[in-house]
Design an enzyme around this catalytic site. Structure first.
Site, PDB file in Angstrom:
ATOM      1  N   LYS A  20       0.835  -1.200   0.000  1.00 32.08           N
ATOM      2  CA  LYS A  20       0.000   0.000   0.000  1.00 32.08           C
ATOM      3  C   LYS A  20       0.879   1.262   0.000  1.00 32.08           C
ATOM      4  CE  LYS A  20      -3.845  -2.411   2.302  1.00 32.08           C
ATOM      5  NZ  LYS A  20      -4.606  -2.570   3.569  1.00 32.08           N
ATOM      6  N   TYR A  60     -12.325  -2.773  -3.188  1.00 34.06           N
ATOM      7  CA  TYR A  60     -12.844  -2.851  -1.818  1.00 34.06           C
ATOM      8  C   TYR A  60     -14.367  -2.768  -1.760  1.00 34.06           C
ATOM      9  CZ  TYR A  60      -8.199  -2.595   0.393  1.00 34.06           C
ATOM     10  OH  TYR A  60      -6.922  -2.872   0.834  1.00 34.06           O
ATOM     11  N   PHE A  68     -15.386   3.513   7.591  1.00 30.86           N
ATOM     12  CA  PHE A  68     -14.030   3.907   7.205  1.00 30.86           C
ATOM     13  C   PHE A  68     -13.789   3.851   5.695  1.00 30.86           C
ATOM     14  CE2 PHE A  68     -13.894  -0.644   8.370  1.00 30.86           C
ATOM     15  CZ  PHE A  68     -13.357  -1.209   7.218  1.00 30.86           C
ATOM     16  N   ARG A  96      -1.556 -14.822   3.725  1.00 34.92           N
ATOM     17  CA  ARG A  96      -2.299 -14.166   4.809  1.00 34.92           C
ATOM     18  C   ARG A  96      -1.573 -14.351   6.146  1.00 34.92           C
ATOM     19  NH1 ARG A  96      -6.888 -10.850   3.913  1.00 34.92           N
ATOM     20  NH2 ARG A  96      -7.896 -11.759   5.742  1.00 34.92           N
ATOM     21  N   THR A 102      -5.209  -7.975  10.509  1.00 36.07           N
ATOM     22  CA  THR A 102      -5.538  -6.666   9.932  1.00 36.07           C
ATOM     23  C   THR A 102      -5.043  -5.526  10.822  1.00 36.07           C
ATOM     24  OG1 THR A 102      -7.505  -7.676   8.958  1.00 36.07           O
ATOM     25  CG2 THR A 102      -7.466  -5.266   9.057  1.00 36.07           C
ATOM     26  N   ARG A 113       2.875  -7.264   9.010  1.00 35.18           N
ATOM     27  CA  ARG A 113       2.212  -6.200   9.780  1.00 35.18           C
ATOM     28  C   ARG A 113       2.697  -6.177  11.228  1.00 35.18           C
ATOM     29  NH1 ARG A 113      -3.775  -7.508   7.325  1.00 35.18           N
ATOM     30  NH2 ARG A 113      -3.741  -6.115   5.515  1.00 35.18           N
ATOM     31  N   ASN A 123      -1.685  -0.240   7.393  1.00 33.72           N
ATOM     32  CA  ASN A 123      -1.177  -1.596   7.632  1.00 33.72           C
ATOM     33  C   ASN A 123      -0.363  -2.180   6.482  1.00 33.72           C
ATOM     34  OD1 ASN A 123      -3.309  -2.166   5.969  1.00 33.72           O
ATOM     35  ND2 ASN A 123      -4.422  -3.460   7.414  1.00 33.72           N
ATOM     36  N   HIS A 126      -1.754  -5.541   1.351  1.00 36.05           N
ATOM     37  CA  HIS A 126      -3.004  -6.269   1.088  1.00 36.05           C
ATOM     38  C   HIS A 126      -2.679  -7.678   0.606  1.00 36.05           C
ATOM     39  CE1 HIS A 126      -6.894  -7.426  -0.574  1.00 36.05           C
ATOM     40  NE2 HIS A 126      -6.219  -7.854  -1.628  1.00 36.05           N
ATOM     41  N   GLU A 137      -8.950 -10.368  -8.147  1.00 37.30           N
ATOM     42  CA  GLU A 137      -8.139  -9.173  -7.928  1.00 37.30           C
ATOM     43  C   GLU A 137      -6.985  -9.073  -8.925  1.00 37.30           C
ATOM     44  OE1 GLU A 137      -7.263  -9.464  -3.733  1.00 37.30           O
ATOM     45  OE2 GLU A 137      -9.356  -9.111  -3.180  1.00 37.30           O
TER      46      GLU A 137
HETATM   47  P1  IDP Z   1      -7.470  -7.314   5.436  1.00 39.61           P
HETATM   48  O1  IDP Z   1      -6.683  -6.279   4.656  1.00 39.61           O
HETATM   49  O2  IDP Z   1      -6.659  -7.856   6.591  1.00 39.61           O
HETATM   50  O3  IDP Z   1      -8.051  -8.389   4.560  1.00 39.61           O
HETATM   51  P2  IDP Z   1     -10.178  -6.199   5.626  1.00 39.61           P
HETATM   52  O4  IDP Z   1     -11.098  -6.395   6.770  1.00 39.61           O
HETATM   53  O5  IDP Z   1     -10.466  -6.894   4.329  1.00 39.61           O
HETATM   54  O6  IDP Z   1      -8.689  -6.560   6.149  1.00 39.61           O
HETATM   55  O7  IDP Z   1     -10.080  -4.638   5.373  1.00 39.61           O
HETATM   56  C1  IDP Z   1      -9.427  -4.141   4.233  1.00 39.61           C
HETATM   57  C2  IDP Z   1      -8.583  -2.951   4.615  1.00 39.61           C
HETATM   58  O8  IDP Z   1      -9.440  -1.900   5.079  1.00 39.61           O
HETATM   59  C3  IDP Z   1      -7.613  -3.183   5.792  1.00 39.61           C
HETATM   60  O9  IDP Z   1      -6.410  -3.818   5.409  1.00 39.61           O
HETATM   61  C4  IDP Z   1      -7.392  -1.768   6.259  1.00 39.61           C
HETATM   62  O10 IDP Z   1      -6.497  -1.062   5.391  1.00 39.61           O
HETATM   63  C5  IDP Z   1      -8.782  -1.162   6.083  1.00 39.61           C
HETATM   64  N1  IDP Z   1      -9.565  -1.264   7.328  1.00 39.61           N
HETATM   65  C6  IDP Z   1     -10.219  -2.348   7.799  1.00 39.61           C
HETATM   66  N2  IDP Z   1     -10.822  -2.080   8.970  1.00 39.61           N
HETATM   67  C7  IDP Z   1     -10.540  -0.786   9.239  1.00 39.61           C
HETATM   68  C8  IDP Z   1     -10.866   0.098  10.315  1.00 39.61           C
HETATM   69  O11 IDP Z   1     -11.554  -0.272  11.282  1.00 39.61           O
HETATM   70  N3  IDP Z   1     -10.384   1.367  10.237  1.00 39.61           N
HETATM   71  C9  IDP Z   1      -9.635   1.809   9.196  1.00 39.61           C
HETATM   72  N4  IDP Z   1      -9.300   1.020   8.166  1.00 39.61           N
HETATM   73  C10 IDP Z   1      -9.738  -0.261   8.179  1.00 39.61           C
HETATM   74 MG    MG Z   2      -9.577  -8.299   3.091  1.00 46.28          MG
END
Ligand code: IDP
Ligand code: MG
Length: 160
Positions: A20, A60, A68, A96, A102, A113, A123, A126, A137
């Site tokens: 990212k 997304y 968010f 993963r 996350t 991470r 974070n 992806h 994707e």
């Molecule tokens: P992942 O990236 O671990 O698969 P997801 O739940 O799919 O997590 O969320 C996608 C991305 O959205 C996260 O990697 C993060 O950048 C962002 N994200 C998820 N939850 C939050 C939050 O509560 N606050 C801000 N950003 C979030």
């Molecule tokens: Mg995800």
């Protein structure tokens, strides 16, 4: 004994991995690529790319209703990302695990991470969450001809 599970353990999968904008800005691209290379997965696609808003929203789309979401789109489009396609047996779940939870504060030390980030909103990386989404994707982020099929010479030293 479940033959179909054994068969799926041998299935070659593809996953979409993306550094990212914060990972690019912080100079973590080499470190992140190294972790997947050293593990033994095969890199099949790689580019630096400024993501348009529409693509970020499509990528997304499952999170559209989250509070968010607007900040997430702003984050992902705030600078260039590094798009990657990786291939291997079990690569989706393994990536993963290499990436970690996350929320980087909950991610185990040793994960990307867990070692390199402190906040969910920054974070650094992806990774696709299923083989189906891996395919989806890669199709979204790469054009025809950008993903290469090749045979690494180390293959016999990685898998018997
Ligand atoms: P992942 O990236 O671990 O698969 P997801 O739940 O799919 O997590 O969320 C996608 C991305 O959205 C996260 O990697 C993060 O950048 C962002 N994200 C998820 N939850 C939050 C939050 O509560 N606050 C801000 N950003 C979030
Ligand atoms: Mg995800």
């Amino acid at each position: 004994f479940l033959p179909h599970l054994i068969a799926s353990m041998d299935e070659v999968e593809e996953t979409y991995i993306m550094v990212k904008p914060d990972g690019v800005q912080r100079g973590l691209v080499g470190e992140i690529i190294s972790r997947f290379e050293k593990k033994g997965f095969k890199l099949t696609g790689l580019k630096l790319f400024q993501c348009p808003k529409e693509l970020a929203e499509e990528h997304y789309k499952d999170l559209q209703a989250k509070p968010f979401f607007p900040k997430l789109i702003q984050y992902i489009t705030s600078g260039p990302v590094v798009c990657m396609a990786w291939e291997g047996v079990g690569v989706v779940a393994s990536a993963r695990k290499l990436i970690g939870a996350t929320n980087p504060l909950q991610a185990e030390p040793g994960t990307i991470r867990g070692d390199l980030a402190v906040q969910t909103g920054r974070n650094v990386i992806h990774g696709s969450d299923s083989p189906e989404n891996g395919k989806r994707e890669i199709g979204l982020w790469f054009k025809e001809g950008e993903v290469c099929s090749w045979a690494p010479v180390q293959e016999p030293w990685l898998r018997e």
